[in-house]
Design a protein around this motif. Structure first.
Motif, PDB file in Angstrom:
ATOM      1  N   SER A 165       0.898  -1.328  -0.053  1.00 23.02           N
ATOM      2  CA  SER A 165      -0.136   0.099   0.001  1.00 23.02           C
ATOM      3  C   SER A 165       0.815   1.320  -0.025  1.00 23.02           C
ATOM      4  O   SER A 165       2.224   1.036   0.123  1.00 23.02           O
ATOM      5  CB  SER A 165      -0.986   0.045   1.172  1.00 23.02           C
ATOM      6  OG  SER A 165      -0.232   0.231   2.293  1.00 23.02           O
ATOM      7  N   GLN A 166       0.278   2.179  -0.234  1.00 23.50           N
ATOM      8  CA  GLN A 166       1.025   3.611  -0.280  1.00 23.50           C
ATOM      9  C   GLN A 166       1.470   3.786   1.357  1.00 23.50           C
ATOM     10  O   GLN A 166       2.560   4.265   1.482  1.00 23.50           O
ATOM     11  CB  GLN A 166       0.246   4.698  -0.571  1.00 23.50           C
ATOM     12  CG  GLN A 166       0.046   4.830  -2.040  1.00 23.50           C
ATOM     13  CD  GLN A 166      -0.800   5.982  -2.535  1.00 23.50           C
ATOM     14  OE1 GLN A 166      -1.403   6.872  -1.594  1.00 23.50           O
ATOM     15  NE2 GLN A 166      -0.736   6.344  -3.787  1.00 23.50           N
ATOM     16  N   GLU A 167       0.669   3.158   2.244  1.00 22.64           N
ATOM     17  CA  GLU A 167       0.927   3.551   3.529  1.00 22.64           C
ATOM     18  C   GLU A 167       2.282   2.896   4.000  1.00 22.64           C
ATOM     19  O   GLU A 167       3.386   3.137   4.613  1.00 22.64           O
ATOM     20  CB  GLU A 167       0.079   3.169   4.403  1.00 22.64           C
ATOM     21  CG  GLU A 167      -1.155   4.141   4.400  1.00 22.64           C
ATOM     22  CD  GLU A 167      -1.958   4.141   3.216  1.00 22.64           C
ATOM     23  OE1 GLU A 167      -2.063   3.060   2.526  1.00 22.64           O
ATOM     24  OE2 GLU A 167      -2.980   5.115   2.742  1.00 22.64           O
ATOM     25  N   THR A 168       2.303   1.450   3.662  1.00 22.36           N
ATOM     26  CA  THR A 168       3.539   0.616   3.985  1.00 22.36           C
ATOM     27  C   THR A 168       4.653   1.239   3.300  1.00 22.36           C
ATOM     28  O   THR A 168       5.933   1.034   3.772  1.00 22.36           O
ATOM     29  CB  THR A 168       2.990  -0.790   3.305  1.00 22.36           C
ATOM     30  OG1 THR A 168       1.998  -1.263   4.177  1.00 22.36           O
ATOM     31  CG2 THR A 168       4.229  -1.785   3.513  1.00 22.36           C
ATOM     32  N   LEU A 169       4.628   1.502   1.828  1.00 19.07           N
ATOM     33  CA  LEU A 169       5.769   1.969   1.173  1.00 19.07           C
ATOM     34  C   LEU A 169       6.372   3.209   1.939  1.00 19.07           C
ATOM     35  O   LEU A 169       7.620   3.355   1.959  1.00 19.07           O
ATOM     36  CB  LEU A 169       5.711   2.371  -0.408  1.00 19.07           C
ATOM     37  CG  LEU A 169       6.636   2.837  -1.316  1.00 19.07           C
ATOM     38  CD1 LEU A 169       7.830   2.264  -1.245  1.00 19.07           C
ATOM     39  CD2 LEU A 169       6.233   3.416  -2.343  1.00 19.07           C
ATOM     40  N   ILE A 186       8.720   8.394   4.695  1.00 21.44           N
ATOM     41  CA  ILE A 186       8.394   9.610   4.367  1.00 21.44           C
ATOM     42  C   ILE A 186       6.833   9.518   4.522  1.00 21.44           C
ATOM     43  O   ILE A 186       6.264   8.447   4.829  1.00 21.44           O
ATOM     44  CB  ILE A 186       8.306   9.701   2.818  1.00 21.44           C
ATOM     45  CG1 ILE A 186       7.982   8.333   2.067  1.00 21.44           C
ATOM     46  CG2 ILE A 186      10.014   9.828   2.313  1.00 21.44           C
ATOM     47  CD1 ILE A 186       7.936   8.458   0.467  1.00 21.44           C
ATOM     48  N   HIS A 187       6.111  10.662   4.324  1.00 18.56           N
ATOM     49  CA  HIS A 187       4.471  10.478   4.600  1.00 18.56           C
ATOM     50  C   HIS A 187       3.690  10.017   3.366  1.00 18.56           C
ATOM     51  O   HIS A 187       4.228   9.943   2.361  1.00 18.56           O
ATOM     52  CB  HIS A 187       4.296  11.917   4.643  1.00 18.56           C
ATOM     53  CG  HIS A 187       3.003  12.359   5.469  1.00 18.56           C
ATOM     54  ND1 HIS A 187       1.529  11.981   4.757  1.00 18.56           N
ATOM     55  CD2 HIS A 187       2.599  12.432   6.805  1.00 18.56           C
ATOM     56  CE1 HIS A 187       0.678  12.256   5.812  1.00 18.56           C
ATOM     57  NE2 HIS A 187       1.253  12.290   6.885  1.00 18.56           N
ATOM     58  N   PRO A 188       2.655   9.059   3.721  1.00 17.73           N
ATOM     59  CA  PRO A 188       1.889   8.609   2.523  1.00 17.73           C
ATOM     60  C   PRO A 188       1.416   9.604   1.806  1.00 17.73           C
ATOM     61  O   PRO A 188       1.444   9.055   0.715  1.00 17.73           O
ATOM     62  CB  PRO A 188       0.785   7.965   3.547  1.00 17.73           C
ATOM     63  CG  PRO A 188       1.453   7.557   5.126  1.00 17.73           C
ATOM     64  CD  PRO A 188       2.351   8.808   5.172  1.00 17.73           C
ATOM     65  N   THR A 189       1.021  10.745   2.113  1.00 22.08           N
ATOM     66  CA  THR A 189       0.442  11.708   1.249  1.00 22.08           C
ATOM     67  C   THR A 189       1.579  11.868   0.255  1.00 22.08           C
ATOM     68  O   THR A 189       1.272  12.307  -0.980  1.00 22.08           O
ATOM     69  CB  THR A 189       0.106  12.993   2.202  1.00 22.08           C
ATOM     70  OG1 THR A 189      -0.777  12.802   3.049  1.00 22.08           O
ATOM     71  CG2 THR A 189      -0.473  14.134   0.918  1.00 22.08           C
ATOM     72  N   TYR A 190       2.970  12.244   0.547  1.00 24.13           N
ATOM     73  CA  TYR A 190       3.983  12.164  -0.256  1.00 24.13           C
ATOM     74  C   TYR A 190       3.764  11.304  -1.475  1.00 24.13           C
ATOM     75  O   TYR A 190       4.323  11.462  -2.317  1.00 24.13           O
ATOM     76  CB  TYR A 190       5.195  12.490   0.535  1.00 24.13           C
ATOM     77  CG  TYR A 190       6.455  12.890  -0.393  1.00 24.13           C
ATOM     78  CD1 TYR A 190       6.129  14.203  -1.066  1.00 24.13           C
ATOM     79  CD2 TYR A 190       7.644  12.199  -0.429  1.00 24.13           C
ATOM     80  CE1 TYR A 190       7.481  14.622  -1.868  1.00 24.13           C
ATOM     81  CE2 TYR A 190       8.550  12.844  -1.074  1.00 24.13           C
ATOM     82  CZ  TYR A 190       8.564  13.813  -1.858  1.00 24.13           C
ATOM     83  OH  TYR A 190       9.662  14.261  -2.752  1.00 24.13           O
TER      84      TYR A 190
END
Length: 80
Positions: A24-28, A34-38
């Motif tokens: 997921s973006q969160e896991t990466l 780094i922040h998931p939003t980034y």
């Protein structure tokens, strides 16, 4: 055909590799520090990571930064 901006090429590559690894973006984001939003901004081509962040993303994707850059370069060459 017009060349895609570098931000879009890197964004699509990061997203492709993330999805191939079923992250997921969160896991990466967590793995790369780094922040998931980034991550979302990178994938949408709104931001281009600095060299230090690009290296952390590559590491989080089990890639060398040089391999990531080479793949982005091949993507650019394929579109020329």
């Amino acid at each position: 055909m017009a060349r895609k901006p570098t931000t879009q090429i890197w964004g699509r590559l990061i997203k492709k590799l993330r999805q191939q690894r079923r992250l997921s973006q969160e896991t990466l984001a967590e793995k790369a520090g780094i922040h998931p939003t980034y991550v979302g901004m990178l994938e949408r081509g709104l931001r281009l990571p600095g060299i230090d962040v690009a290296e952390r993303i590559a590491f989080a994707l089990d890639k060398k930064l040089s391999d990531l850059a080479a793949e982005a370069e091949r993507t650019t060459a394929d579109r020329d």
